[in-house]
Design an enzyme around this catalytic site. Structure first.
Site, PDB file in Angstrom:
ATOM      1  N   HIS A  38       0.850  -1.201   0.000  1.00 50.82           N
ATOM      2  CA  HIS A  38       0.000   0.000   0.000  1.00 50.82           C
ATOM      3  C   HIS A  38       0.880   1.244   0.000  1.00 50.82           C
ATOM      4  O   HIS A  38       2.110   1.161   0.023  1.00 50.82           O
ATOM      5  CB  HIS A  38      -0.883   0.024   1.260  1.00 50.82           C
ATOM      6  CG  HIS A  38      -1.962  -0.999   1.259  1.00 50.82           C
ATOM      7  ND1 HIS A  38      -3.269  -0.704   0.960  1.00 50.82           N
ATOM      8  CD2 HIS A  38      -1.914  -2.331   1.505  1.00 50.82           C
ATOM      9  CE1 HIS A  38      -3.993  -1.807   1.018  1.00 50.82           C
ATOM     10  NE2 HIS A  38      -3.196  -2.813   1.351  1.00 50.82           N
ATOM     11  N   GLU A  48       3.337   0.328   3.916  1.00 50.14           N
ATOM     12  CA  GLU A  48       2.886   1.636   3.443  1.00 50.14           C
ATOM     13  C   GLU A  48       4.106   2.403   2.951  1.00 50.14           C
ATOM     14  O   GLU A  48       5.007   2.711   3.728  1.00 50.14           O
ATOM     15  CB  GLU A  48       2.228   2.444   4.575  1.00 50.14           C
ATOM     16  CG  GLU A  48       0.993   1.799   5.186  1.00 50.14           C
ATOM     17  CD  GLU A  48      -0.285   2.061   4.404  1.00 50.14           C
ATOM     18  OE1 GLU A  48      -0.184   2.522   3.255  1.00 50.14           O
ATOM     19  OE2 GLU A  48      -1.369   1.782   4.944  1.00 50.14           O
TER      20      GLU A  48
HETATM   21 ZN   LIG Z   1      -3.973   1.215   0.837  1.00 48.42          ZN
END
Ligand SMILES: [Zn+2]
Length: 386
Positions: A270, A346
Site C-alpha cells: 500500500h 505503506e
Molecule cells: Zn492502501
C-alpha cells in the site's frame, strides 16, 4: 493558442470546472464509483509551453472527511508536499503547492507543449501487463489468471519457483487501492532481483520457498484512475473476512487460493498519503497474537532496516495501535487465519523524513530500489518463519 486541460487519458481522473484562463484553472476531485472515496488526480495539459498556469483543486478539503481514524493530529495529505509533473511520463518532478483547508493549489510554467500532473507517478494497466509479460520470460515464473474483477479483468498470479514439500509459501499482494501506485514500481524492483539468475539471494529463497505474487488486485481501479474502491464502490481491504463473488471477486479468488496453498509469509503493498516514511504494520493486534509473531515481526523489521536505509524502524502508527486488529483488512486476516508473519507495507506519497530529495521526493526510482531490497530481508527471515 488556447490551452487544453484534460483528464480523459488512460487511468486519468479530474473534473475540469473551468480552464478558460491559464492563471485560474479550476478543478475538482471526482469520487470513485458508488462511494465517497476521492483524492487521486491524473491529467494532462497541452498548449501551455511558457504559459504561467495556476491550478486549483476546489474540493480538496472534502477528502479530509474520509481520513482514517486517529489522524487528527497528523499532517494532512496536502501539506508539505506537491503534486508530481512530467513531460515524458517517465521522470516525475515535484511542484510546490498550497492548501488552505479546502483548496489545493499549485503553479507551473511548462517548458514544453504537453505536461502531465498527478498526485503521484501513475502506474498504468499497460505497465502492469508489461511487468507480467516480461516476468514470464524467466524460467522461474509461471503466470495464470486466478479470477476476474467486477468488470472482467484478469487477476494475475505470478508463481516464482516451485511448490513442494517443506517449501515455505511466501505471498506478495498489492494494488487493492489503485491510487497507491508505488507498489507497481516496488514490485518491478523486487522481480528484477528475484528473476536474476546470477543473484545468490534470490536463488537461496527459491531453493527453500515458492513465491506467489498478485501484483494488481484491483485492475478496474487502475484502468479508471480510482482512489480506493472497486467498480462497486467496495474498499477491497475491508472484505477479507467475507469476500463475495458479487461484491469483491478480486479478494475472493486470492483468498480461495491462499486457503488451498497455505501462507507462511505475506506482504500487502500500500501507500499512505500522510506518513513521511516507509511503514510496516505487523500481526501485533490480531486475536491470536503471540510472542512468536511479535518476535518474527521485530526480526523482519531489523533485517529490512539493515538491507535498506529507506526502511526506518520506530515510526509509530498515527493514532496508536488499535486494541483489536480489524480482521477485514488483508494483512490482519491472513495473520490470524494462517498464524504467520503477515505485514502491511505503506510507502509514502510525500518524502521520507530521514532524507529528502528536493526534486522528486519519494519517487518511482526510489520505490523500485526499495523493492530490490525485499529479497535480502526475506532470505533472512525465511529460516525462522515456522
Ligand atoms: Zn492502501
Amino acid at each position: 493558442m488556447a490551452i487544453s486541460v484534460n483528464g480523459t487519458i488512460p487511468g486519468g481522473r479530474i473534473e475540469v470546472v473551468d480552464a478558460t484562463r491559464p492563471d485560474d484553472i479550476q478543478l475538482r476531485f471526482v469520487p470513485d464509483p458508488h462511494c465517497a472515496f476521492m483524492g487521486r488526480f491524473n491529467f494532462r495539459i497541452t498548449g501551455a509551453r511558457g504559459v504561467a498556469c495556476r491550478f486549483r483543486i476546489l474540493n480538496a478539503g472534502d477528502t479530509l472527511a474520509n481520513r482514517l481514524a486517529g489522524r487528527e493530529d497528523v499532517e494532512n495529505a496536502f501539506t508539505r508536499t506537491g503534486p508530481v509533473a512530467s513531460y515524458d511520463r517517465s521522470t516525475w518532478f515535484r511542484l510546490p503547492s498550497s492548501f488552505d483547508g479546502q483548496v489545493y493549489g499549485f503553479e507551473h510554467t511548462p517548458d514544453f507543449d504537453v505536461c502531465h500532473y498527478a498526485q503521484w507517478a501513475p502506474y498504468s494497466m499497460d505497465r502492469h501487463l508489461d511487468m507480467v509479460a516480461r516476468a514470464q520470460l524467466s524460467p522461474r515464473v509461471r503466470v495464470r489468471s486466478i479470477g476476474r474483477s467486477v468488470l472482467g479483468a484478469d487477476i494475475d498470479l505470478m508463481t516464482l519457483g516451485e511448490d513442494g514439500a517443506g517449501r515455505r509459501k511466501l505471498w506478495i499482494i498489492a494494488g487493492q487501492h489503485p491510487s497507491e501506485t508505488q507498489s507497481g514500481f516496488f514490485l518491478e524492483g523486487f522481480l528484477d532481483r528475484m528473476l536474476d539468475a546470477h543473484d545468490p539471494t534470490a536463488r537461496r529463497i527459491l531453493d527453500q520457498a515458492v513465491v506467489y505474487v498478485v501484483p494488481t488486485l484491483n485492475p478496474d481501479g487502475l484502468m479508471h484512475g480510482w482512489t480506493r474502491s472497486n467498480a462497486l464502490g467496495v474498499n477491497l481491504n475491508r472484505e477479507w473476512v467475507s469476500p463475495s463473488a458479487e461484491r469483491s471477486p478480486e479478494v475472493l479468488c486470492v483468498r480461495d487460493l491462499m486457503e488451498a496453498t497455505g501462507v507462511d509469509f505475506c506482504l500487502d503493498g500500500h501507500a499512505d498519503e500522510e506518513l513521511r516514511c516507509n511503514f510496516l504494520g505487523g500481526p501485533l493486534e490480531i486475536p491470536s497474537r503471540s510472542a512468536r509473531l511479535t518476535g518474527l515481526f521485530t526480526r523482519f523489521e531489523k533485517l529490512w532496516a539493515a538491507a535498506s536505509p529507506e526502511y526506518e524502524r520506530g515510526h509509530p502508527y498515527p493514532g496508536g495501535a488499535p486494541a483489536e486488529a480489524d480482521l477485514r483488512m488483508a494483512w490482519n486476516w491472513i495473520a490470524e487465519r494462517f498464524d504467520c508473519l503477515s505485514v502491511l507495507l505503506e510507502q509514502p506519497f510525500k518524502d521520507t523524513s530521514w532524507w529528502q530529495d528536493p526534486v522528486q521526493g519519494w519517487s518511482p526510482e526510489r520505490s523500485r530500489r526499495f523493492g530490490e531490497t525485499l529479497p535480502t530481508a526475506l532470505a533472512g527471515i525465511l529460516p525462522h518463519l515456522r
